[in-house]
Scaffold this motif. Structure first.
Motif, PDB file in Angstrom:
ATOM      1  N   ALA A  36     -14.261  11.611 -33.185  1.00 51.90           N
ATOM      2  CA  ALA A  36     -13.002  12.332 -32.977  1.00 51.90           C
ATOM      3  C   ALA A  36     -12.173  12.346 -34.249  1.00 51.90           C
ATOM      4  O   ALA A  36     -11.602  13.381 -34.623  1.00 51.90           O
ATOM      5  CB  ALA A  36     -12.220  11.689 -31.839  1.00 51.90           C
ATOM      6  N   TRP A  37     -12.102  11.227 -34.935  1.00 55.36           N
ATOM      7  CA  TRP A  37     -11.335  11.146 -36.185  1.00 55.36           C
ATOM      8  C   TRP A  37     -11.912  12.080 -37.239  1.00 55.36           C
ATOM      9  O   TRP A  37     -11.179  12.754 -37.969  1.00 55.36           O
ATOM     10  CB  TRP A  37     -11.329   9.698 -36.676  1.00 55.36           C
ATOM     11  N   GLU A  38     -13.235  12.134 -37.344  1.00 50.38           N
ATOM     12  CA  GLU A  38     -13.879  13.032 -38.304  1.00 50.38           C
ATOM     13  C   GLU A  38     -13.572  14.496 -37.983  1.00 50.38           C
ATOM     14  O   GLU A  38     -13.318  15.305 -38.887  1.00 50.38           O
ATOM     15  CB  GLU A  38     -15.391  12.797 -38.304  1.00 50.38           C
ATOM     16  N   PHE A  45      -6.156  20.588 -34.405  1.00 54.02           N
ATOM     17  CA  PHE A  45      -5.944  20.435 -32.967  1.00 54.02           C
ATOM     18  C   PHE A  45      -4.476  20.084 -32.740  1.00 54.02           C
ATOM     19  O   PHE A  45      -3.884  19.328 -33.503  1.00 54.02           O
ATOM     20  CB  PHE A  45      -6.828  19.319 -32.394  1.00 54.02           C
ATOM     21  N   ARG A  46      -3.906  20.620 -31.657  1.00 51.50           N
ATOM     22  CA  ARG A  46      -2.537  20.272 -31.319  1.00 51.50           C
ATOM     23  C   ARG A  46      -2.457  19.318 -30.136  1.00 51.50           C
ATOM     24  O   ARG A  46      -1.406  18.776 -29.844  1.00 51.50           O
ATOM     25  CB  ARG A  46      -1.719  21.537 -31.019  1.00 51.50           C
ATOM     26  N   LEU A  47      -3.587  19.129 -29.434  1.00 47.91           N
ATOM     27  CA  LEU A  47      -3.626  18.197 -28.310  1.00 47.91           C
ATOM     28  C   LEU A  47      -4.922  17.391 -28.378  1.00 47.91           C
ATOM     29  O   LEU A  47      -6.012  17.953 -28.542  1.00 47.91           O
ATOM     30  CB  LEU A  47      -3.548  18.943 -26.969  1.00 47.91           C
ATOM     31  N   VAL A  48      -4.786  16.069 -28.260  1.00 52.85           N
ATOM     32  CA  VAL A  48      -5.936  15.163 -28.194  1.00 52.85           C
ATOM     33  C   VAL A  48      -5.850  14.399 -26.879  1.00 52.85           C
ATOM     34  O   VAL A  48      -4.811  13.816 -26.553  1.00 52.85           O
ATOM     35  CB  VAL A  48      -5.956  14.172 -29.374  1.00 52.85           C
ATOM     36  N   ILE A  49      -6.948  14.431 -26.104  1.00 56.09           N
ATOM     37  CA  ILE A  49      -7.068  13.629 -24.889  1.00 56.09           C
ATOM     38  C   ILE A  49      -8.155  12.604 -25.159  1.00 56.09           C
ATOM     39  O   ILE A  49      -9.319  12.959 -25.362  1.00 56.09           O
ATOM     40  CB  ILE A  49      -7.436  14.496 -23.666  1.00 56.09           C
ATOM     41  N   THR A  50      -7.767  11.336 -25.205  1.00 57.80           N
ATOM     42  CA  THR A  50      -8.716  10.308 -25.607  1.00 57.80           C
ATOM     43  C   THR A  50      -8.786   9.175 -24.598  1.00 57.80           C
ATOM     44  O   THR A  50      -7.771   8.743 -24.030  1.00 57.80           O
ATOM     45  CB  THR A  50      -8.348   9.735 -26.999  1.00 57.80           C
ATOM     46  N   ASP A  51     -10.002   8.697 -24.379  1.00 60.87           N
ATOM     47  CA  ASP A  51     -10.197   7.517 -23.550  1.00 60.87           C
ATOM     48  C   ASP A  51      -9.664   6.296 -24.296  1.00 60.87           C
ATOM     49  O   ASP A  51      -9.639   6.261 -25.535  1.00 60.87           O
ATOM     50  CB  ASP A  51     -11.695   7.350 -23.263  1.00 60.87           C
ATOM     51  N   TRP A  52      -9.225   5.304 -23.547  1.00 64.49           N
ATOM     52  CA  TRP A  52      -8.712   4.075 -24.169  1.00 64.49           C
ATOM     53  C   TRP A  52      -9.866   3.243 -24.710  1.00 64.49           C
ATOM     54  O   TRP A  52      -9.885   2.854 -25.871  1.00 64.49           O
ATOM     55  CB  TRP A  52      -7.922   3.283 -23.122  1.00 64.49           C
ATOM     56  N   ARG A  65      -4.231   6.009 -36.130  1.00 56.42           N
ATOM     57  CA  ARG A  65      -4.692   6.795 -37.282  1.00 56.42           C
ATOM     58  C   ARG A  65      -4.047   8.177 -37.304  1.00 56.42           C
ATOM     59  O   ARG A  65      -3.645   8.672 -38.361  1.00 56.42           O
ATOM     60  CB  ARG A  65      -6.211   6.933 -37.257  1.00 56.42           C
ATOM     61  N   ILE A  66      -3.944   8.797 -36.138  1.00 49.94           N
ATOM     62  CA  ILE A  66      -3.335  10.132 -36.065  1.00 49.94           C
ATOM     63  C   ILE A  66      -1.876  10.064 -36.499  1.00 49.94           C
ATOM     64  O   ILE A  66      -1.403  10.883 -37.289  1.00 49.94           O
ATOM     65  CB  ILE A  66      -3.459  10.697 -34.638  1.00 49.94           C
ATOM     66  N   ARG A  67      -1.135   9.076 -35.998  1.00 47.89           N
ATOM     67  CA  ARG A  67       0.273   8.958 -36.352  1.00 47.89           C
ATOM     68  C   ARG A  67       0.462   8.562 -37.811  1.00 47.89           C
ATOM     69  O   ARG A  67       1.500   8.841 -38.408  1.00 47.89           O
ATOM     70  CB  ARG A  67       0.951   7.949 -35.440  1.00 47.89           C
ATOM     71  N   GLY A  68      -0.542   7.924 -38.395  1.00 46.16           N
ATOM     72  CA  GLY A  68      -0.435   7.512 -39.795  1.00 46.16           C
ATOM     73  C   GLY A  68      -0.785   8.590 -40.796  1.00 46.16           C
ATOM     74  O   GLY A  68      -0.636   8.382 -42.004  1.00 46.16           O
ATOM     75  N   ARG A  69      -1.239   9.761 -40.300  1.00 44.80           N
ATOM     76  CA  ARG A  69      -1.649  10.824 -41.226  1.00 44.80           C
ATOM     77  C   ARG A  69      -0.472  11.439 -41.957  1.00 44.80           C
ATOM     78  O   ARG A  69      -0.602  11.937 -43.058  1.00 44.80           O
ATOM     79  CB  ARG A  69      -2.404  11.933 -40.480  1.00 44.80           C
ATOM     80  N   GLY A  70       0.687  11.465 -41.318  1.00 43.25           N
ATOM     81  CA  GLY A  70       1.852  12.061 -41.950  1.00 43.25           C
ATOM     82  C   GLY A  70       1.808  13.568 -42.021  1.00 43.25           C
ATOM     83  O   GLY A  70       2.443  14.177 -42.879  1.00 43.25           O
ATOM     84  N   ASP A  71       1.048  14.209 -41.155  1.00 45.13           N
ATOM     85  CA  ASP A  71       0.962  15.665 -41.161  1.00 45.13           C
ATOM     86  C   ASP A  71       2.270  16.271 -40.688  1.00 45.13           C
ATOM     87  O   ASP A  71       3.012  15.688 -39.895  1.00 45.13           O
ATOM     88  CB  ASP A  71      -0.163  16.151 -40.237  1.00 45.13           C
ATOM     89  N   SER A  72       2.538  17.485 -41.158  1.00 44.82           N
ATOM     90  CA  SER A  72       3.737  18.183 -40.696  1.00 44.82           C
ATOM     91  C   SER A  72       3.545  18.717 -39.282  1.00 44.82           C
ATOM     92  O   SER A  72       4.508  18.863 -38.530  1.00 44.82           O
ATOM     93  CB  SER A  72       4.066  19.347 -41.642  1.00 44.82           C
ATOM     94  N   SER A  73       2.304  19.012 -38.890  1.00 40.19           N
ATOM     95  CA  SER A  73       2.025  19.537 -37.557  1.00 40.19           C
ATOM     96  C   SER A  73       1.809  18.373 -36.585  1.00 40.19           C
ATOM     97  O   SER A  73       0.909  17.548 -36.779  1.00 40.19           O
ATOM     98  CB  SER A  73       0.780  20.428 -37.575  1.00 40.19           C
ATOM     99  N   TYR A  74       2.614  18.328 -35.557  1.00 40.84           N
ATOM    100  CA  TYR A  74       2.550  17.215 -34.608  1.00 40.84           C
ATOM    101  C   TYR A  74       1.370  17.405 -33.665  1.00 40.84           C
ATOM    102  O   TYR A  74       1.127  18.499 -33.158  1.00 40.84           O
ATOM    103  CB  TYR A  74       3.839  17.131 -33.806  1.00 40.84           C
ATOM    104  N   ALA A  95       1.360   2.552 -29.917  1.00 42.51           N
ATOM    105  CA  ALA A  95       0.285   3.059 -30.770  1.00 42.51           C
ATOM    106  C   ALA A  95       0.471   4.537 -31.110  1.00 42.51           C
ATOM    107  O   ALA A  95      -0.111   5.025 -32.089  1.00 42.51           O
ATOM    108  CB  ALA A  95      -1.065   2.854 -30.094  1.00 42.51           C
ATOM    109  N   GLY A  96       1.264   5.252 -30.296  1.00 47.75           N
ATOM    110  CA  GLY A  96       1.529   6.655 -30.614  1.00 47.75           C
ATOM    111  C   GLY A  96       1.190   7.639 -29.527  1.00 47.75           C
ATOM    112  O   GLY A  96       1.305   8.854 -29.741  1.00 47.75           O
TER     113      GLY A  96
END
Length: 313
Positions: A36-38, A45-52, A65-74, A95-96
């Motif tokens: 998923a990270w790769e 993507f604007r929505l991620v649905i992830t298993d815990w 990792r997603i929150r740490g990217r610092g992208d302008s697009s949420y 965790a975000g």
């Protein structure tokens, strides 16, 4: 909406894909957190649905990792979990994660939570568009659509530093509309604005994409020419001057005077280069207007821009 699903169990992943596709979404499935990270690095993507719970990189680490990217697009994140405890929910939020979806999943709840995500993402996209517009307004001249003085000053500083560091020439052209005040007095300010807008289009269309064309203020325009020696810059300035002179102006003939300066031993900073081009422009004005002067081509002390005679312009 383009949705990334991360789940190492094939049955829930298949259920998510089919349900979301029936709702009209485009779905990409990753079999674990690392995959998923790769995919997030390679696509938008604007929505991620992830298993815990996933091997290698679990849902919480993927959120971090997603929150740490610092992208302008949420990116909106829904965390799939069978955990119902308050501490678990707090850990997910920290965790975000934006929302939670209980396992086993209910199709109606899934549709509702994805609908909420879609509304929030749409509002975020609108905010991002407005931020881009505000950024453009902060650096763009409203009348001509060129870069404004603030943007030019920043570009000049950067370009001079790069030119000195890399040993490349950098030339600066300054243009001023001759007798602009009398044009405004005779035909009105809308006519003057039309002249400025047309001149801006001439400068933009006759220069390179990487040149920086700006309205410096009033009827003055500047053009930064990276990797351009003095002779080439002077020739371009004169060609632009002739293009302006030969343009079919509606009210009366319009001409411009120009000053050009090129980096050298004594002109290694933005302020110095700007002052040199300004002096050259002043020399063109005092010498009869409708002409180009390079700073290196004339001798003698020329009054600085602070000592200009406003009636001479």
């Amino acid at each position: 909406m383009k949705i990334l699903v991360a789940d190492d169990e094939s049955t829930p992943a298949l259920f998510l894909r089919r349900t979301l596709e029936r709702l009209g979404h485009e779905v990409v499935v990753a079999s674990n957190g690392l995959e998923a990270w790769e995919r997030l690095q390679a696509d938008a993507f604007r929505l991620v649905i992830t298993d815990w719970m996933m091997p290698g990189l679990d849902g919480l680490d993927l959120c971090r990792r997603i929150r740490g990217r610092g992208d302008s697009s949420y990116i909106y994140i829904i965390l799939l979990t069978a955990r119902e405890g308050l501490q678990d929910r707090l850990a997910g939020l920290t965790a975000g994660a934006d929302d939670f979806l209980s396992k086993p999943m209910d199709p109606a709840e899934l549709a509702a939570r994805v609908g909420i995500a879609g509304r929030i993402v749409a509002m975020q996209e609108e905010l991002e568009r407005k931020n881009v517009q505000l950024a453009e307004l902060a650096t763009t001249d409203g009348l001509t659509g060129l870069k404004n003085r603030r943007c030019f000053d920043e570009a000049l500083t950067t370009a001079c530093s790069f030119a000195v560091r890399c040993g490349y020439p950098l030339s600066l052209m300054m243009f001023d509309v001759d007798h602009f005040k009398t044009l405004n007095d005779s035909f009105g300010h809308p006519a003057g604005d039309s002249v400025l807008a047309t001149l801006a289009e001439i400068l933009r269309s006759e220069t390179r994409d990487h040149d920086v064309v700006a309205r410096y203020g009033g009827e003055e325009f500047t053009v930064l020419l990276p990797a351009t020696v003095a002779e080439e810059a002077s020739q371009l300035a004169d060609r632009l001057r002739m293009t302006v002179r030969n343009h079919p102006w509606s009210q009366r003939a319009v001409t411009v005077s120009a000053g050009v300066a090129t980096t050298g031993a004594d002109l290694a900073t933005g302020p110095a280069l700007l002052e040199a081009a300004d002096r050259a422009l002043y020399h063109s004005k005092r010498s009869g207007r409708d002409r180009v002067t390079h700073h290196d081509s004339f001798q003698g002390e020329i009054a600085s821009s602070h000592a200009r005679d406003p009636m001479a312009l």
